[in-house]
Design a protein around this motif. Structure first.
Motif, PDB file in Angstrom:
ATOM      1  N   ASN A  37      -1.934   8.139   7.568  1.00  0.00           N
ATOM      2  CA  ASN A  37      -1.870   8.882   6.304  1.00  0.00           C
ATOM      3  C   ASN A  37      -2.948   9.699   5.868  1.00  0.00           C
ATOM      4  O   ASN A  37      -3.128  10.107   4.689  1.00  0.00           O
ATOM      5  CB  ASN A  37      -1.511   7.583   5.298  1.00  0.00           C
ATOM      6  CG  ASN A  37      -0.057   6.966   5.343  1.00  0.00           C
ATOM      7  OD1 ASN A  37       0.624   7.501   5.081  1.00  0.00           O
ATOM      8  ND2 ASN A  37      -0.083   5.641   5.949  1.00  0.00           N
ATOM      9  N   GLY A  38      -4.044  10.047   6.645  1.00  0.00           N
ATOM     10  CA  GLY A  38      -5.029  10.886   6.493  1.00  0.00           C
ATOM     11  C   GLY A  38      -5.887  10.388   5.268  1.00  0.00           C
ATOM     12  O   GLY A  38      -6.549  10.997   4.651  1.00  0.00           O
TER      13      GLY A  38
ATOM     14  N   LEU B 154       0.930  -1.220   0.145  1.00  0.00           N
ATOM     15  CA  LEU B 154      -0.171   0.003   0.121  1.00  0.00           C
ATOM     16  C   LEU B 154       0.822   1.191  -0.091  1.00  0.00           C
ATOM     17  O   LEU B 154       0.525   2.353  -0.430  1.00  0.00           O
ATOM     18  CB  LEU B 154      -0.905   0.107   1.246  1.00  0.00           C
ATOM     19  CG  LEU B 154      -2.238  -1.049   1.071  1.00  0.00           C
ATOM     20  CD1 LEU B 154      -2.868  -0.757   2.678  1.00  0.00           C
ATOM     21  CD2 LEU B 154      -2.915  -0.647  -0.022  1.00  0.00           C
ATOM     22  N   SER B 155       1.923   1.405   0.739  1.00  0.00           N
ATOM     23  CA  SER B 155       2.939   2.344   0.673  1.00  0.00           C
ATOM     24  C   SER B 155       3.218   2.911  -0.671  1.00  0.00           C
ATOM     25  O   SER B 155       3.434   3.964  -1.020  1.00  0.00           O
ATOM     26  CB  SER B 155       4.034   2.032   1.677  1.00  0.00           C
ATOM     27  OG  SER B 155       3.533   2.054   2.922  1.00  0.00           O
ATOM     28  N   SER B 156       3.504   1.892  -1.451  1.00  0.00           N
ATOM     29  CA  SER B 156       3.936   2.065  -2.927  1.00  0.00           C
ATOM     30  C   SER B 156       2.874   2.708  -3.744  1.00  0.00           C
ATOM     31  O   SER B 156       3.003   3.711  -4.369  1.00  0.00           O
ATOM     32  CB  SER B 156       4.365   0.678  -3.439  1.00  0.00           C
ATOM     33  OG  SER B 156       4.808   1.008  -4.968  1.00  0.00           O
ATOM     34  N   TRP B 157       1.618   2.036  -3.522  1.00  0.00           N
ATOM     35  CA  TRP B 157       0.509   2.936  -4.249  1.00  0.00           C
ATOM     36  C   TRP B 157       0.123   3.921  -3.770  1.00  0.00           C
ATOM     37  O   TRP B 157      -0.122   4.850  -4.596  1.00  0.00           O
ATOM     38  CB  TRP B 157      -0.560   1.891  -4.115  1.00  0.00           C
ATOM     39  CG  TRP B 157      -0.799   0.507  -4.707  1.00  0.00           C
ATOM     40  CD1 TRP B 157      -0.313  -0.679  -4.329  1.00  0.00           C
ATOM     41  CD2 TRP B 157      -0.600   0.205  -6.142  1.00  0.00           C
ATOM     42  NE1 TRP B 157      -0.385  -1.691  -5.200  1.00  0.00           N
ATOM     43  CE2 TRP B 157      -0.653  -1.194  -6.512  1.00  0.00           C
ATOM     44  CE3 TRP B 157      -0.837   1.105  -7.354  1.00  0.00           C
ATOM     45  CZ2 TRP B 157      -0.509  -1.730  -7.824  1.00  0.00           C
ATOM     46  CZ3 TRP B 157      -1.051   0.467  -8.502  1.00  0.00           C
ATOM     47  CH2 TRP B 157      -0.801  -1.116  -8.522  1.00  0.00           C
ATOM     48  N   LEU B 158       0.272   4.490  -2.372  1.00  0.00           N
ATOM     49  CA  LEU B 158       0.166   5.699  -2.068  1.00  0.00           C
ATOM     50  C   LEU B 158       0.911   6.719  -2.356  1.00  0.00           C
ATOM     51  O   LEU B 158       0.668   7.815  -2.718  1.00  0.00           O
ATOM     52  CB  LEU B 158      -0.058   5.337  -0.265  1.00  0.00           C
ATOM     53  CG  LEU B 158      -0.511   6.915   0.391  1.00  0.00           C
ATOM     54  CD1 LEU B 158      -1.957   7.376   0.217  1.00  0.00           C
ATOM     55  CD2 LEU B 158      -0.256   6.549   2.021  1.00  0.00           C
ATOM     56  N   THR B 159       2.190   6.282  -2.585  1.00  0.00           N
ATOM     57  CA  THR B 159       3.145   7.122  -3.063  1.00  0.00           C
ATOM     58  C   THR B 159       2.898   7.557  -4.461  1.00  0.00           C
ATOM     59  O   THR B 159       2.917   8.851  -4.763  1.00  0.00           O
ATOM     60  CB  THR B 159       4.608   6.322  -2.899  1.00  0.00           C
ATOM     61  OG1 THR B 159       4.867   6.441  -1.621  1.00  0.00           O
ATOM     62  CG2 THR B 159       5.628   7.378  -3.573  1.00  0.00           C
ATOM     63  N   ASP B 160       2.391   6.690  -5.240  1.00  0.00           N
ATOM     64  CA  ASP B 160       2.158   7.023  -6.620  1.00  0.00           C
ATOM     65  C   ASP B 160       1.179   7.930  -6.544  1.00  0.00           C
ATOM     66  O   ASP B 160       0.790   8.933  -7.495  1.00  0.00           O
ATOM     67  CB  ASP B 160       1.650   5.570  -7.479  1.00  0.00           C
ATOM     68  CG  ASP B 160       2.789   5.122  -8.178  1.00  0.00           C
ATOM     69  OD1 ASP B 160       4.039   5.581  -7.837  1.00  0.00           O
ATOM     70  OD2 ASP B 160       2.780   4.052  -8.789  1.00  0.00           O
ATOM     71  N   ALA B 161       0.070   7.664  -5.579  1.00  0.00           N
ATOM     72  CA  ALA B 161      -1.331   8.214  -5.833  1.00  0.00           C
ATOM     73  C   ALA B 161      -0.970   9.767  -5.342  1.00  0.00           C
ATOM     74  O   ALA B 161      -1.487  10.555  -5.822  1.00  0.00           O
ATOM     75  CB  ALA B 161      -2.053   7.641  -4.765  1.00  0.00           C
ATOM     76  N   ARG B 162      -0.165   9.913  -4.190  1.00  0.00           N
ATOM     77  CA  ARG B 162       0.202  11.522  -3.836  1.00  0.00           C
ATOM     78  C   ARG B 162       0.905  12.192  -4.855  1.00  0.00           C
ATOM     79  O   ARG B 162       0.717  13.366  -4.809  1.00  0.00           O
ATOM     80  CB  ARG B 162       0.880  11.101  -2.455  1.00  0.00           C
ATOM     81  CG  ARG B 162       0.329  10.704  -1.535  1.00  0.00           C
ATOM     82  CD  ARG B 162      -0.535  11.485  -0.634  1.00  0.00           C
ATOM     83  NE  ARG B 162      -0.885  10.823   0.582  1.00  0.00           N
ATOM     84  CZ  ARG B 162      -2.064  11.197   1.304  1.00  0.00           C
ATOM     85  NH1 ARG B 162      -3.013  11.570   0.669  1.00  0.00           N
ATOM     86  NH2 ARG B 162      -2.061  10.789   2.469  1.00  0.00           N
ATOM     87  N   ASN B 163       1.934  11.530  -5.552  1.00  0.00           N
ATOM     88  CA  ASN B 163       2.789  12.214  -6.339  1.00  0.00           C
ATOM     89  C   ASN B 163       2.050  12.547  -7.730  1.00  0.00           C
ATOM     90  O   ASN B 163       2.519  13.333  -8.435  1.00  0.00           O
ATOM     91  CB  ASN B 163       3.981  11.301  -6.914  1.00  0.00           C
ATOM     92  CG  ASN B 163       5.058  11.225  -5.531  1.00  0.00           C
ATOM     93  OD1 ASN B 163       4.844  12.064  -4.594  1.00  0.00           O
ATOM     94  ND2 ASN B 163       5.894  10.179  -5.567  1.00  0.00           N
ATOM     95  N   LEU B 164       1.171  11.687  -8.356  1.00  0.00           N
ATOM     96  CA  LEU B 164       0.375  12.094  -9.621  1.00  0.00           C
ATOM     97  C   LEU B 164      -0.915  12.583  -9.548  1.00  0.00           C
ATOM     98  O   LEU B 164      -1.242  12.742 -10.506  1.00  0.00           O
ATOM     99  CB  LEU B 164       0.427  10.450 -10.293  1.00  0.00           C
ATOM    100  CG  LEU B 164       1.687   9.826 -10.372  1.00  0.00           C
ATOM    101  CD1 LEU B 164       1.680   8.315 -10.998  1.00  0.00           C
ATOM    102  CD2 LEU B 164       2.671  10.306 -11.438  1.00  0.00           C
TER     103      LEU B 164
END
Length: 213
Positions: free
Chosen positions: A146-147, A102-112
């Motif tokens: 992570n809000g 999930l952390s990897s998916w969340l990083t993508d979501a936050r960045n993109l």
């Protein structure tokens, strides 16, 4: 233009992200068709679905992009993150590896996506509680840290599927009402389509609705 399918005020763009096999396509099918797909094929690239819902008296059309979870499609699916008003991030409660990613998916979501994109965490397959590999408490803690909004759901039984999509829409609508989401920004993921023109007298000012739902 016919009043039926075109009678909505807003279009919200959603994306569904997460590992392969967590049930993203099944969640979309359950939400749009109210049916469970037992033999759900793995998505190649992206799939698409729509449904009109009502939030605080406003009809809203959801355009939902279901992205493939396989790594080889990540380059393709990342392009769909841009301009998403809502992101449903899904893991399988019976497979810890899908939670660990999930952390990897969340990083993508936050960045993109844009900073106001509403991200909703869904622990799918709650009907398989006997095979659970991820506790509700740890997932809820991850969401809080992570809000994120969070719920466990079942694409098979339909439990909490409707709630996940609707609660995301309510939060997006709330962001529009309080002015934190700029509808003029291309990346907002929201289009405003007034269903009927309204004229205002010179001494009348449009009022913002406050949504308590």
């Amino acid at each position: 233009m016919a009043a039926g399918p075109y009678n909505y005020s807003y279009i919200f763009k959603y994306i569904i992200i997460g590992d392969m096999g967590v049930g993203k396509s099944c969640l979309l099918h359950q939400f749009t068709e109210k049916k469970f797909m037992a033999d759900c094929p793995h998505t190649i690239g992206v799939e698409f679905g729509t449904r009109i819902i009502e939030v605080c008296g406003q009809k809203i059309k959801l355009q939902i992009w279901d992205t493939a979870g396989q790594e080889r499609f990540r380059a393709v699916t990342r392009s769909y993150y841009r301009g998403a008003a809502g992101a449903l991030m899904v893991y399988d409660i019976t497979r810890r590896s899908t939670y660990n990613h999930l952390s990897s998916w969340l990083t993508d979501a936050r960045n993109l996506t844009n900073p106001n994109t509403v991200i909703f965490l869904i622990g799918n397959k709650s009907d398989l509680d006997g095979q659970r590999d991820v506790t509700y408490e740890e997932a809820r803690q991850f969401a809080e840290e992570n809000g994120l909004m969070f719920v466990e759901a079942s694409a098979k039984t339909g439990e909490n599927v409707e709630e996940a999509f609707l609660e995301t829409a309510k939060k997006i609508y709330q962001n529009i009402q309080d002015g934190s989401l700029d509808l003029n920004a291309a990346e907002s993921g929201v289009q405003h389509k007034p269903s009927a023109p309204r004229t205002l007298n010179n001494d009348q000012q449009p009022t913002k609705e406050s949504c308590a739902c």
